[in-house]
Design a protein around this motif. Structure first.
Motif, PDB file in Angstrom:
ATOM      1  N   PHE A 296       0.404 -11.812  -4.827  1.00 33.37           N
ATOM      2  CA  PHE A 296       1.103 -10.532  -4.948  1.00 33.37           C
ATOM      3  C   PHE A 296       0.153  -9.398  -4.576  1.00 33.37           C
ATOM      4  O   PHE A 296      -0.981  -9.337  -5.082  1.00 33.37           O
ATOM      5  N   ILE A 297       0.619  -8.497  -3.702  1.00 29.95           N
ATOM      6  CA  ILE A 297      -0.216  -7.403  -3.198  1.00 29.95           C
ATOM      7  C   ILE A 297       0.519  -6.084  -3.398  1.00 29.95           C
ATOM      8  O   ILE A 297       1.751  -6.018  -3.258  1.00 29.95           O
ATOM      9  N   HIS A 298      -0.228  -5.028  -3.720  1.00 30.08           N
ATOM     10  CA  HIS A 298       0.380  -3.701  -3.838  1.00 30.08           C
ATOM     11  C   HIS A 298      -0.680  -2.639  -3.585  1.00 30.08           C
ATOM     12  O   HIS A 298      -1.880  -2.894  -3.730  1.00 30.08           O
ATOM     13  N   GLY A 299      -0.223  -1.442  -3.186  1.00 30.74           N
ATOM     14  CA  GLY A 299      -1.113  -0.303  -3.006  1.00 30.74           C
ATOM     15  C   GLY A 299      -1.071   0.597  -4.224  1.00 30.74           C
ATOM     16  O   GLY A 299       0.005   0.855  -4.776  1.00 30.74           O
ATOM     17  N   SER A 300      -2.222   1.101  -4.653  1.00 30.84           N
ATOM     18  CA  SER A 300      -2.274   1.908  -5.871  1.00 30.84           C
ATOM     19  C   SER A 300      -1.618   3.272  -5.698  1.00 30.84           C
ATOM     20  O   SER A 300      -1.255   3.919  -6.685  1.00 30.84           O
ATOM     21  N   ALA A 301      -1.452   3.732  -4.440  1.00 30.08           N
ATOM     22  CA  ALA A 301      -0.859   5.047  -4.191  1.00 30.08           C
ATOM     23  C   ALA A 301       0.581   4.953  -3.689  1.00 30.08           C
ATOM     24  O   ALA A 301       1.093   5.897  -3.098  1.00 30.08           O
ATOM     25  N   ASP A 302       1.224   3.821  -3.937  1.00 30.22           N
ATOM     26  CA  ASP A 302       2.606   3.624  -3.501  1.00 30.22           C
ATOM     27  C   ASP A 302       3.527   4.540  -4.301  1.00 30.22           C
ATOM     28  O   ASP A 302       3.623   4.425  -5.523  1.00 30.22           O
ATOM     29  N   ASP A 303       4.194   5.477  -3.614  1.00 30.13           N
ATOM     30  CA  ASP A 303       5.106   6.394  -4.300  1.00 30.13           C
ATOM     31  C   ASP A 303       6.570   6.054  -4.042  1.00 30.13           C
ATOM     32  O   ASP A 303       7.456   6.836  -4.393  1.00 30.13           O
ATOM     33  N   PHE A 304       6.825   4.900  -3.424  1.00 27.22           N
ATOM     34  CA  PHE A 304       8.202   4.470  -3.178  1.00 27.22           C
ATOM     35  C   PHE A 304       8.585   3.279  -4.055  1.00 27.22           C
ATOM     36  O   PHE A 304       9.662   3.243  -4.627  1.00 27.22           O
ATOM     37  N   VAL A 305       7.696   2.305  -4.142  1.00 27.78           N
ATOM     38  CA  VAL A 305       7.851   1.203  -5.103  1.00 27.78           C
ATOM     39  C   VAL A 305       6.681   1.314  -6.067  1.00 27.78           C
ATOM     40  O   VAL A 305       5.521   1.240  -5.654  1.00 27.78           O
ATOM     41  N   SER A 306       6.974   1.508  -7.329  1.00 28.25           N
ATOM     42  CA  SER A 306       5.928   1.772  -8.308  1.00 28.25           C
ATOM     43  C   SER A 306       4.863   0.674  -8.322  1.00 28.25           C
ATOM     44  O   SER A 306       5.190  -0.522  -8.354  1.00 28.25           O
ATOM     45  N   PRO A 307       3.583   1.063  -8.292  1.00 34.63           N
ATOM     46  CA  PRO A 307       2.509   0.061  -8.400  1.00 34.63           C
ATOM     47  C   PRO A 307       2.599  -0.760  -9.682  1.00 34.63           C
ATOM     48  O   PRO A 307       2.040  -1.859  -9.750  1.00 34.63           O
ATOM     49  N   ALA A 308       3.293  -0.223 -10.700  1.00 37.08           N
ATOM     50  CA  ALA A 308       3.474  -0.982 -11.938  1.00 37.08           C
ATOM     51  C   ALA A 308       4.242  -2.278 -11.698  1.00 37.08           C
ATOM     52  O   ALA A 308       4.164  -3.217 -12.502  1.00 37.08           O
ATOM     53  N   SER A 309       4.976  -2.337 -10.587  1.00 37.64           N
ATOM     54  CA  SER A 309       5.722  -3.556 -10.254  1.00 37.64           C
ATOM     55  C   SER A 309       4.789  -4.739 -10.052  1.00 37.64           C
ATOM     56  O   SER A 309       5.162  -5.887 -10.317  1.00 37.64           O
ATOM     57  N   LEU A 310       3.571  -4.469  -9.580  1.00 34.82           N
ATOM     58  CA  LEU A 310       2.624  -5.559  -9.335  1.00 34.82           C
ATOM     59  C   LEU A 310       2.355  -6.341 -10.614  1.00 34.82           C
ATOM     60  O   LEU A 310       2.418  -7.571 -10.631  1.00 34.82           O
ATOM     61  N   ASP A 311       2.056  -5.618 -11.697  1.00 44.58           N
ATOM     62  CA  ASP A 311       1.786  -6.304 -12.966  1.00 44.58           C
ATOM     63  C   ASP A 311       3.027  -7.022 -13.486  1.00 44.58           C
ATOM     64  O   ASP A 311       2.933  -8.117 -14.046  1.00 44.58           O
ATOM     65  N   ARG A 312       4.187  -6.407 -13.307  1.00 40.18           N
ATOM     66  CA  ARG A 312       5.411  -6.996 -13.834  1.00 40.18           C
ATOM     67  C   ARG A 312       5.739  -8.318 -13.137  1.00 40.18           C
ATOM     68  O   ARG A 312       6.049  -9.316 -13.793  1.00 40.18           O
ATOM     69  N   VAL A 313       5.687  -8.331 -11.807  1.00 38.01           N
ATOM     70  CA  VAL A 313       6.032  -9.569 -11.100  1.00 38.01           C
ATOM     71  C   VAL A 313       4.948 -10.622 -11.281  1.00 38.01           C
ATOM     72  O   VAL A 313       5.236 -11.827 -11.359  1.00 38.01           O
ATOM     73  N   PHE A 314       3.697 -10.172 -11.380  1.00 37.67           N
ATOM     74  CA  PHE A 314       2.606 -11.137 -11.579  1.00 37.67           C
ATOM     75  C   PHE A 314       2.749 -11.830 -12.929  1.00 37.67           C
ATOM     76  O   PHE A 314       2.622 -13.057 -13.033  1.00 37.67           O
ATOM     77  N   ARG A 315       3.024 -11.045 -13.976  1.00 43.68           N
ATOM     78  CA  ARG A 315       3.204 -11.637 -15.304  1.00 43.68           C
ATOM     79  C   ARG A 315       4.432 -12.537 -15.357  1.00 43.68           C
ATOM     80  O   ARG A 315       4.435 -13.568 -16.039  1.00 43.68           O
ATOM     81  N   ALA A 316       5.478 -12.155 -14.623  1.00 45.05           N
ATOM     82  CA  ALA A 316       6.726 -12.927 -14.674  1.00 45.05           C
ATOM     83  C   ALA A 316       6.614 -14.260 -13.945  1.00 45.05           C
ATOM     84  O   ALA A 316       7.335 -15.206 -14.270  1.00 45.05           O
ATOM     85  N   CYS A 317       5.726 -14.343 -12.972  1.00 42.85           N
ATOM     86  CA  CYS A 317       5.617 -15.558 -12.152  1.00 42.85           C
ATOM     87  C   CYS A 317       5.131 -16.737 -12.996  1.00 42.85           C
ATOM     88  O   CYS A 317       4.066 -16.686 -13.627  1.00 42.85           O
ATOM     89  N   ALA A 318       5.918 -17.799 -13.008  1.00 39.16           N
ATOM     90  CA  ALA A 318       5.602 -18.973 -13.827  1.00 39.16           C
ATOM     91  C   ALA A 318       4.625 -19.924 -13.149  1.00 39.16           C
ATOM     92  O   ALA A 318       4.143 -20.868 -13.787  1.00 39.16           O
ATOM     93  N   SER A 319       4.317 -19.687 -11.895  1.00 32.42           N
ATOM     94  CA  SER A 319       3.407 -20.578 -11.185  1.00 32.42           C
ATOM     95  C   SER A 319       2.005 -20.517 -11.782  1.00 32.42           C
ATOM     96  O   SER A 319       1.481 -19.426 -12.044  1.00 32.42           O
TER      97      SER A 319
END
Length: 357
Positions: A296-319
């Protein structure tokens, strides 16, 4: 008439007038609620058509196509004089030329009877890797060409690459954009298309923005073919609901309650017309069933899709085999351009051992 009789009549008149006043207030409140509901529906309907209905003349997709055409003509006219906008500007120009020269058309018909289009690319190296394939998924209102540099990188690693046009985009048919939810089934069909030609195929899924959401949602499907070896999701959102709420708050500056009412109305319209609701279209929920290695990759200055999404999807991933990369200062879909060295170093380290590169 005595003073007492006058006061008695006044009290009787007031008692009689109060129910009439209450009825008028109730009627006004009802009318206001109806007008407010109608206004909310009209705004939600407008936003749905603008955002997700490709047949709307003034949809964002139609406007983006027109803008992209003008921008492309403008770039061609000033290419020799333009200053690089990205740290990988030269690579992007080289990849664009390779993309246009090397592409081969491919089509399939999806489960909804829509004809979908993609571009296929042979490996672009001296030692192609047998049975290795990469599918690169573009973002909202974009097209396969925006994945040129990613496709070129994977082709240089030895992959045979496929860059599908999502439903409603470029040459692919369709009316309603699924924000990854409808497209996840299309992506699985592209995988099956590859496997039908090469039963030993080992497939890498790669996506940016809505393409990343498509990849994440597909990885949570029980019917994900075992040929899919790994996936990369770059700046994907947590769910369609969360993304619409984020945009309503940041782009339109709506209060939370009003934003929630708008997004709920849009979701109901989408469920009726496009066949999906915004809450069910969730990467977080889908990733609970993911089992393949994921980056999972994200930019810290993303103002269109919140960078907080990175932590959310990473934590949700069961792999049990998952990695994350945050690129400092990178805007939306700009991680590879902001720090190409860090981006591709991590991607290569993730991909190489999984595909014996």
């Amino acid at each position: 008439m005595s003073t007492q009789e006058i006061r008695a009549r006044q009290r009787t008149h007031q008692v009689q007038r109060q129910p009439a006043t209450a009825r008028r207030l109730t009627a006004y409140a009802g009318a206001a609620a109806i007008l407010g509901g109608a206004a909310l529906y009209m705004f939600a309907d407008h936003q749905f058509r603008f955002t997700l209905d490709a047949n709307s003349r003034f949809s964002l997709l139609a406007l983006s196509k027109d803008h992209s055409s003008r921008a492309s003509r403008s770039r061609r006219g000033r290419r020799n004089h333009a200053e690089p906008l990205h740290h990988d500007a030269a690579e992007e120009r080289e990849a664009e030329e390779w993309f246009n020269d090397a592409k081969h058309p491919v089509t399939i018909t999806n489960e909804d009877g829509l004809r979908l289009h993609a571009w296929s690319f042979d490996p672009d190296c001296a030692s192609p890797k047998p049975h290795c394939y990469a599918i690169c998924c573009h973002g909202f209102s974009g097209g396969p060409a925006e994945m040129a540099k990613y496709a070129h990188r994977f082709a240089a690693m030895g992959f045979t690459v496929l860059t599908p046009a999502s439903r409603c985009h470029e040459l692919s048919e369709g009316r309603y954009i699924g924000m990854g939810w409808l497209e996840r089934r299309d992506l699985l069909q592209w995988v099956r298309f590859i496997v039908a030609q090469d039963a030993q195929a080992r497939v890498l899924l790669d996506g940016v923005s809505m393409g990343a959401a498509t990849v994440m949602m597909a990885c949570g499907e029980e019917s994900l073919p075992s040929n899919v070896v790994a996936a990369i999701a770059d700046c994907g959102f947590a769910s369609v609901w969360d993304q619409c709420m984020f945009n309503a708050r940041t782009l339109y500056h709506l209060p939370r309650l009003m934003a929630g009412a708008l997004v709920q109305s849009m979701s109901l319209i989408a469920a009726h017309r496009a066949g999906y609701g915004f809450r069910e279209a969730s990467c977080v929920n889908q990733l609970d069933n993911a089992h393949i290695p994921m980056l999972f990759i994200h930019g810290s200055a993303d103002d269109f899709v919140s960078p907080a999404s990175l932590d959310r999807v990473f934590r949700a991933c069961a792999s049990p085999r998952k990695q994350r990369l945050l690129i400092p200062g990178a805007g939306h879909a700009m991680s590879a351009s902001t720090d190409p060295a860090a981006y591709w170093r991590r991607v290569n380290a993730f991909v190489s051992p999984l595909f014996d590169l």
